[in-house]
Design a protein around this motif. Structure first.
Motif, short mmCIF file in Angstrom:
data_model
loop_
_atom_site.label_atom_id
_atom_site.label_comp_id
_atom_site.label_asym_id
_atom_site.label_seq_id
_atom_site.Cartn_x
_atom_site.Cartn_y
_atom_site.Cartn_z
N ARG A 146 0.79 -1.23 0.00
CA ARG A 146 0.00 0.00 0.00
C ARG A 146 0.83 1.29 0.00
N GLU B 269 1.33 3.78 -3.39
CA GLU B 269 0.73 5.12 -3.44
C GLU B 269 1.79 6.21 -3.47
N GLU C 265 3.37 6.62 -6.96
CA GLU C 265 2.50 7.40 -7.83
C GLU C 265 2.59 8.88 -7.49
N GLN D 211 -5.04 8.24 3.91
CA GLN D 211 -4.30 8.24 2.65
C GLN D 211 -2.80 8.34 2.90
#
Length: 366
Positions: free
Chosen positions: A38, A42, A45, A260
Motif C-alpha cells: 500500500r 501510493e 504514484e 491516505q
C-alpha cells in the motif's frame, strides 16, 4: 550500463528516486521494480516514479512471508534474466539478493538496520558491496559474514538522500520551500491548532513481531491522545490498513487517523512535535529540526546516534512523554536550539546517493 533497482518501501522510493534520475540522465538503462504494498504503491504514484510491480508483501505470518518471497523470486528471475542487467541495487531486498546471486550479477546493497536480523541474514552474505552509515559499527555487519573491505561507509544518514535535494534545510514555516498553506485543510486538519504527529511501529516486520519489546507503543499513543487531543491536533500515521482500522476505532473523534498516503516530509514540515516508534521518519524529523521523541520498542543504532548528537529524545514511560511534549509545545527557545543543531548536523553529512553514483561511475570506467 543496465541497472536494476528493486524498491520495496516508502523510504526506498524517497532514497533511490534521486539516484535513478541522475543515472538515467547519464545514459544508463534503469529498470525499477517493486511489489504490491500500500504505502509504497501510493507514494511511487505521488512521486511519479514508474516501478514494475512484481509480487506482494507477505504480511506478518511466517508462511505467507516465505511463500510470497519465493513466488516473487521466481517471477523476478524471468524478468531480470531477460533484462540482463550488469548491476543490481537494492536496500537489502531478499528477492533481489537471491536473483542477483543466482544469475551472477554484481549487487550493491544498502542497509542501516542490522537489527532486522532476518533480512540481514538473507541479504548481507550475498551482496557484492554493502553501503552503510558510519554511525553503524563494522562489527554489526561482520557478524553476518560481510568483510570490512567490501563495506562502503558514509558520514550521514539515509534521509539526507532526499532532504538535501528536494527540500531546503531551513525548516521555518514562513521560509520553507515545501510549506503549503492549504496542505492541512486538504487533509481536514485545523491549521490554527498546534499539531503532534505520531508514527506507528512497523508491526509486521520480523524484527518487531518476533521480539520481546522493551515498551508497548500503543500505551504511549493513548497518552498523547488523552493528554493533548482536546486542544491540539494529534495526527496518527499508520503503516497498514489494519492499523488504520484499529486506530480509527480506538480514537474515534479524539485523533486524526490519516487514511491516505501523504508526502511524509511535507507533513513533518507542518507539525510542531513528532513522536515516532522507530524507522525512517524519526530520522527525517530530527534532521528537519523538529522536536523529535522516540518511543521505539527495540533499540536502533540510528536512534542511538541521533540521541547522542542531541536531535532525538527517548522516553520509556507515558509520563515522561507527557512532560516532554509539553515542554516542546511551550518552550520556543528549546525548539529553536533543536532546529539550529539540525541545520549544523545536516551541513556536515555526506549524501549517500552521491557516494552511490560516484561508485557506479568508477565501475563504468573500468
Amino acid at each position: 550500463m543496465k541497472i536494476w533497482f528493486d524498491i520495496l518501501t516508502p523510504k526506498q522510493i524517497m532514497f533511490f528516486s534521486p539516484a535513478i534520475t541522475i543515472l538515467q540522465k547519464e545514459g544508463h538503462d534503469v529498470l525499477g521494480t517493486s511489489r504490491n504494498y500500500r504505502e509504497a504503491n501510493e507514494l511511487s504514484e505521488l512521486k511519479k516514479l514508474h516501478l514494475l510491480k512484481v509480487g506482494s508483501h507477505g504480511g506478518s505470518n511466517l508462511y505467507d512471508k516465505l511463500f510470497q518471497s519465493s513466488k516473487r523470486i521466481v517471477e523476478l528471475t524471468k524478468i531480470i534474466s531477460k533484462f540482463s542487467p550488469e548491476l543490481v541495487v537494492s536496500f537489502s531486498s531478499p528477492e533481489a539478493s537471491r536473483v542477483a546471486f543466482g544469475l551472477g550479477i554484481k549487487h550493491i546493497g544498502f542497509n542501516d538496520s542490522p537489527h532486522a536480523e532476518a533480512v540481514a541474514k538473507l541479504t548481507i552474505p550475498l551482496v557484492s558491496t554493502l553501503f552503510s552509515p558510519s554511525a553503524i559499527p563494522l562489527a554489526a555487519w561482520r557478524k553476518y559474514g560481510m568483510s570490512s573491505k567490501n563495506i562502503v561507509r558514509y558520514n550521514g544518514l539515509d534521509p539526507i538522500a532526499w532532504l538535501s535535494q528536494e527540500y531546503e534545510i531551513n525548516t521555518d514555516k514562513s521560509h520553507s520551500s515545501s510549506f503549503d498553506k492549504n496542505f492541512f485543510s486538504s487533509l481536514g486538519i485545523d491549521d490554527k491548532r498546534k499539531s503532534i504527529l505520531v508514527r506507528l511501529e512497523e508491526s509486521k516486520a520480523a524484527y518487531i513481531s518476533d521480539k520481546n519489546l522493551r515498551i508497548q507503543p500503543l500505551s504511549f499513543v493513548d497518552q498523547v491522545v488523552n493528554s493533548f487531543g482536546l486542544k491540539n491536533n494529534v495526527i496518527i500515521l499508520c503503516r497498514y490498513p489494519d492499523q488504520i482500522r484499529a486506530m480509527s476505532k480506538r480514537f474515534a473523534n479524539k485523533a486524526i487517523v490519516l487514511k491516505q498516503v501523504v508526502d511524509g516530509v511535507k507533513l513533518l514540515k507542518h507539525v510542531d512535535v513528532f513522536v515516532g516508534a522507530g524507522g525512517t521518519m524519526t530520522a527525517e524529523s530530527a534532521l528537519l529540526g523538529k522536536p523529535t521523541i522516540s518511543i521505539a520498542p527495540i533499540q536502533f543504532y540510528i536512534d542511538d546516534y541521533l540521541k547522542k548528537i542531541g536531535l532525538v529524545q527517548q522516553v520509556f514511560t507515558p509520563n515522561q512523554l507527557d512532560k516532554l511534549i509539553n515542554s516542546f509545545l511551550f518552550d520556543h527557545k528549546k525548539c529553536k536550539d533543536v532546529k539550529n543543531n539540525a541545520k549544523k548536523v545536516m551541513k556536515e553529512m555526506e549524501n549517500p546517493i552521491e557516494k552511490l553514483t560516484t561508485y557506479i561511475s568508477s565501475m563504468n570506467k573500468k
